[in-house]
Write a protein that holds these residues in place. Structure first.
Motif, mmCIF file in Angstrom:
data_model
loop_
_atom_site.group_PDB
_atom_site.id
_atom_site.type_symbol
_atom_site.label_atom_id
_atom_site.label_comp_id
_atom_site.label_asym_id
_atom_site.label_seq_id
_atom_site.Cartn_x
_atom_site.Cartn_y
_atom_site.Cartn_z
ATOM 1 N N GLY A 29 17.916 12.903 3.839
ATOM 2 C CA GLY A 29 19.199 12.381 3.369
ATOM 3 C C GLY A 29 19.691 11.134 4.048
ATOM 4 N N VAL A 30 18.801 10.340 4.649
ATOM 5 C CA VAL A 30 19.211 9.117 5.339
ATOM 6 C C VAL A 30 18.329 7.961 4.864
ATOM 7 N N ILE A 31 18.928 6.834 4.560
ATOM 8 C CA ILE A 31 18.174 5.663 4.125
ATOM 9 C C ILE A 31 18.249 4.604 5.217
ATOM 10 N N VAL A 32 17.085 4.128 5.665
ATOM 11 C CA VAL A 32 16.999 3.102 6.702
ATOM 12 C C VAL A 32 16.069 1.992 6.213
ATOM 13 N N THR A 33 16.024 0.887 6.944
ATOM 14 C CA THR A 33 15.206 -0.257 6.558
ATOM 15 C C THR A 33 14.057 -0.439 7.536
ATOM 16 N N GLY A 34 12.831 -0.515 7.015
ATOM 17 C CA GLY A 34 11.654 -0.655 7.852
ATOM 18 C C GLY A 34 11.461 -2.065 8.370
ATOM 19 N N ALA A 35 10.736 -2.168 9.481
ATOM 20 C CA ALA A 35 10.512 -3.465 10.118
ATOM 21 C C ALA A 35 9.800 -4.445 9.209
ATOM 22 N N ASP A 36 8.958 -3.951 8.297
ATOM 23 C CA ASP A 36 8.199 -4.848 7.440
ATOM 24 C C ASP A 36 9.094 -5.692 6.532
ATOM 25 N N ALA A 37 10.302 -5.192 6.230
ATOM 26 C CA ALA A 37 11.219 -5.963 5.386
ATOM 27 C C ALA A 37 11.684 -7.238 6.081
ATOM 28 N N PHE A 38 11.597 -7.266 7.410
ATOM 29 C CA PHE A 38 12.071 -8.412 8.180
ATOM 30 C C PHE A 38 10.938 -9.337 8.631
ATOM 31 N N ALA A 39 9.692 -8.922 8.431
ATOM 32 C CA ALA A 39 8.551 -9.697 8.925
ATOM 33 C C ALA A 39 8.392 -10.985 8.121
ATOM 34 N N VAL A 40 8.163 -12.089 8.821
ATOM 35 C CA VAL A 40 8.005 -13.393 8.173
ATOM 36 C C VAL A 40 6.545 -13.595 7.785
ATOM 37 N N PRO B 259 3.319 10.058 16.685
ATOM 38 C CA PRO B 259 2.370 9.383 15.798
ATOM 39 C C PRO B 259 3.031 8.746 14.579
ATOM 40 N N TRP B 260 4.337 8.502 14.634
ATOM 41 C CA TRP B 260 5.045 8.009 13.464
ATOM 42 C C TRP B 260 4.605 6.602 13.052
ATOM 43 N N ARG B 261 4.387 6.447 11.744
ATOM 44 C CA ARG B 261 4.277 5.128 11.127
ATOM 45 C C ARG B 261 5.576 4.879 10.371
ATOM 46 N N ARG B 262 5.984 3.629 10.282
ATOM 47 C CA ARG B 262 7.310 3.355 9.735
ATOM 48 C C ARG B 262 7.453 3.867 8.301
ATOM 49 N N GLY C 140 0.803 -1.220 0.000
ATOM 50 C CA GLY C 140 0.000 0.000 0.000
ATOM 51 C C GLY C 140 0.831 1.262 0.000
ATOM 52 N N GLN C 141 2.054 1.169 0.557
ATOM 53 C CA GLN C 141 2.910 2.337 0.580
ATOM 54 C C GLN C 141 3.378 2.676 -0.829
ATOM 55 N N ARG C 142 3.327 3.957 -1.191
ATOM 56 C CA ARG C 142 3.884 4.422 -2.445
ATOM 57 C C ARG C 142 5.257 5.039 -2.171
ATOM 58 N N PRO C 143 6.192 4.904 -3.084
ATOM 59 C CA PRO C 143 7.501 5.505 -2.864
ATOM 60 C C PRO C 143 7.377 7.023 -2.817
ATOM 61 N N PRO C 144 8.196 7.680 -2.003
ATOM 62 C CA PRO C 144 8.123 9.131 -1.934
ATOM 63 C C PRO C 144 8.508 9.751 -3.259
ATOM 64 N N PRO C 145 7.959 10.919 -3.584
ATOM 65 C CA PRO C 145 8.282 11.562 -4.849
ATOM 66 C C PRO C 145 9.749 11.945 -4.900
ATOM 67 N N ALA D 72 2.937 -11.816 8.978
ATOM 68 C CA ALA D 72 3.022 -11.247 10.324
ATOM 69 C C ALA D 72 3.021 -9.726 10.250
ATOM 70 N N SER D 73 2.294 -9.101 11.155
ATOM 71 C CA SER D 73 2.302 -7.647 11.211
ATOM 72 C C SER D 73 3.636 -7.175 11.756
ATOM 73 N N ALA D 74 4.125 -6.079 11.219
ATOM 74 C CA ALA D 74 5.428 -5.556 11.633
ATOM 75 C C ALA D 74 5.232 -4.338 12.523
ATOM 76 N N PRO D 75 6.084 -4.158 13.526
ATOM 77 C CA PRO D 75 5.971 -2.982 14.392
ATOM 78 C C PRO D 75 6.411 -1.725 13.659
ATOM 79 N N HIS D 76 6.068 -0.590 14.224
ATOM 80 C CA HIS D 76 6.517 0.681 13.652
ATOM 81 C C HIS D 76 7.920 0.946 14.185
ATOM 82 N N ALA D 77 8.888 0.390 13.462
ATOM 83 C CA ALA D 77 10.287 0.465 13.856
ATOM 84 C C ALA D 77 11.153 0.379 12.606
ATOM 85 N N VAL D 78 12.406 0.784 12.738
ATOM 86 C CA VAL D 78 13.362 0.690 11.634
ATOM 87 C C VAL D 78 14.689 0.164 12.172
#
Length: 467
Positions: free
Chosen positions: A412-423, A398-401, A80-85, A426-432
């Protein structure tokens, strides 16, 4: 399944990233609507005339960016997430070498080993003069040359608290290949393998490409939850359980000794083989590996990628006697044997003390970067052991990942969201996850961390995507 074939013409960079970029563009312009099921790895590889491995890397890259997600037994879907412009470039190093305005890449756990770089050239010269060329460039034994296996056995006892003989050590092409061998030694396509509900991306990709049914088990602040593990063993009849008890990836948790014993007891009760990934074990010398407590039911996997040099691609398995021949047969089927030259480099470093100096330097740098991160980021958001090469950042309300990842990229920073690690589903927490050792130098790491701290202090930005 959508009949998607991306256009790759005119796009620079590695082929897997080109495919991921094309996927991002097609999602952004509506060619691939949210919920679209993507072609299988093999199908897309055939259409594009590339290897299945290239497509696997492309899908993994797209999953890191939050564009797609896989569901065991169903396939890979547009999220559902769209990449940022106008996304910032992910290339590294930055063009022109100007780091002032460059992206700070914190997506991977990729330590830089200055001592290894300084020593590598002379080591190759010494090898060339040793008269061992014929041995090192020819076919070797499937499990590796005896002298290399002996050196790794000594290294494991010195740095990982694993006491074993050379005959139990089998050499592989890095830890990812070691996992493929371990999985192949105990399971077949369609078999259930348990894993922590949040697990490393490479393991997810391996299970997907090889057809294993990876099932996530809940975790808490101490790692795998014993009651949940017991329930999963009883219900699913798994062949094995994959876990990272020391500096878990991505949460950087160290499982307490008592919890490890509980997990072993449950595994024995249900006849489940434990596959222990200990690539970070050298960073926590007082954490006893599960292998030491239950060597008869544990396939121990590690490598020199995080400790000595990732480019050596030298991994290893310590296998109990009843699984050793099956693991060796799997090595033969996958790659015949691991290259002897990287193992020779590592063995020389282990024997002359260079490896210990590399590890000492790496520990010092990793601890310094953890202290830096904890001095900049809010204490209540930082999770994980202070010796880890990565850090788990739990996002406050109120941050969502997905919004935080986009805001971090904007800064200017690239991080990896929790959903990339979810098996699975499984729902992923709002974390990076933050790869603290990826930035080149502490100054760059500090710049990225301050940008993230500033983003956390700007909750209004979290609401911008809500209409």
């Amino acid at each position: 399944m959508t009949n998607w074939t991306p256009s790759l013409e005119g796009r620079p960079g590695p082929l897997y990233r080109v495919i991921a970029d094309a996927l991002a563009d097609d999602i952004a312009d509506g060619t691939l609507p949210v919920g679209s099921r993507l072609p299988t790895h093999r199908d897309l590889a055939f259409r594009l005339g590339v290897t299945v491995g290239t497509v696997t890397r492309a899908y993994a890259e797209a999953e890191k960016r939050g564009l797609i997600g896989g569901e065991v037994g169903r396939g890979t879907f547009v999220q559902g997430q769209r990449p940022p412009p106008a996304p910032l470039p992910i290339t590294w190093p930055p063009a022109g070498g100007n780091t002032a305005d460059a992206v700070v890449n914190m997506t991977t756990v990729h330590p830089e080993h200055a001592v290894a770089v300084q020593t590598f050239g002379q080591t190759l010269i010494d090898i060339a003069a040793s008269g061992r060329a014929a041995t090192l460039i020819g076919y070797g034994p499937h499990a590796g040359l005896p002298e290399h296996r002996a050196a790794i056995a000594a290294w494991l006892e010195r740095q990982h608290r694993v006491r074993t003989g050379p005959d139990s050590v089998l050499l592989t092409n890095g830890a990812q290949n070691a996992l493929a061998v371990a999985f192949g030694a105990v399971a077949r396509p369609g078999d259930v393998i348990l894993a922590e509900r949040l697990t490393n991306i490479g393991t997810k990709a391996l299970a997907a490409t090889q057809g294993y049914h990876l099932e996530g088990v809940p975790i808490d602040e101490h790692g795998l939850v014993p009651a949940a593990f017991d329930s999963a063993c009883r219900r699913l009849g798994p062949k094995a359980a994959y876990l990272v008890p020391t500096l878990q990836n991505p949460t950087a948790v160290v499982m307490p000794t008592a919890r490890r014993r509980e997990i072993i007891e449950i595994a024995r009760r249900y006849g489940v083989v434990l596959i222990e990934d200990d690539v970070f074990g050298f960073m926590v010398p007082d954490a006893e590996p599960i292998h030491g407590m239950a060597p008869d039911i544990t396939l121990y996997v590690s490598s020199v990628s995080k400790s000595l040099a990732a480019g050596l691609r030298l991994g290893f398995i310590v296998a109990p006697p009843e699984l050793r021949s099956r693991a060796e047969a799997t090595i033969r089927a996958l790659q015949y044997s691991a290259p002897a030259l990287p193992a020779e480099v590592a063995a020389r470093w282990i024997q002359d003390g260079t490896a210990d100096r590399i590890v000492a330097t790496q520990r010092e740098e990793d601890l310094a970067r953890q202290r830096l991160a904890r001095s900049i980021l809010p204490a209540d958001a930082v999770c994980g052991h202070p010796a880890a090469q990565h850090l788990w950042l739990v996002l406050p309300e109120p941050w969502r990942r997905e919004d935080f990842i986009a805001e971090a990229r904007r800064r200017g920073v690239i991080v990896t969201g929790a959903d990339a690690f979810a098996v699975g589903r499984a729902s992923a927490p709002h974390a990076v996850r933050l790869g603290l050792c990826m930035p080149r130098g502490r100054d760059e790491a500090a710049r990225g961390l301050r940008a993230l701290a500033d983003a956390l202090d700007a909750p209004a930005a979290a609401m911008l995507s809500i209409v």
